[in-house]
Design a protein around this motif. Structure first.
Motif: not given
Length: 123
Positions: A7-9, A15-16, A18-23
């Motif tokens: 679940q943590l993975k 989250a990653w 989301g970062i890729v989308y924003v970038h």
């Protein structure tokens, strides 16, 4: 225990993404990452103290985090109120002001930190 790690993975994966989308979609975020990298490189070149580098990194992260928060609220507003109303415009302007204030504050702090090093380079 294994399901917790799984679940943590998965959470880190989201989250990653989301970062890729924003970038990928937010040009201000791309610019801020570029400027942040240049500032950190300049700090390395002038051999800044560790605590100064930590402050610079903190200021860079503050601006990036607020830019992501700004993008999140703008996307939510676009979903809730697809047509731009005066209230939505004001909210978006205030969100942009939040990022701008953090950027200005970061520039001031960065200038204070870099001042002694620039003075040494000029003399």
């Amino acid at each position: 225990m294994f399901s917790y790690i799984k679940q943590l993975k998965k959470s880190f994966s989201y989250a990653w993404q989301g970062i890729v989308y924003v970038h990928k979609h937010e040009h201000n975020f791309q610019f801020q990452i570029l400027v942040g990298c240049l500032v950190l490189l300049a700090g390395i070149v002038v051999s800044m103290a560790r605590w100064e580098m930590i402050v610079l990194l903190g200021m860079i992260m503050l601006v990036l985090i607020l830019e992501v928060l700004n993008s999140v609220f703008e996307k939510m507003l676009d979903v809730l109120k697809p047509r731009l109303t005066y209230q939505v415009k004001i909210i978006k302007d205030m969100l942009a002001a939040m990022v701008l204030l953090a950027a200005i504050f970061s520039i001031i702090i960065g200038s204070i930190l870099f001042y002694p090093y620039m003075f040494e380079l000029l003399v």
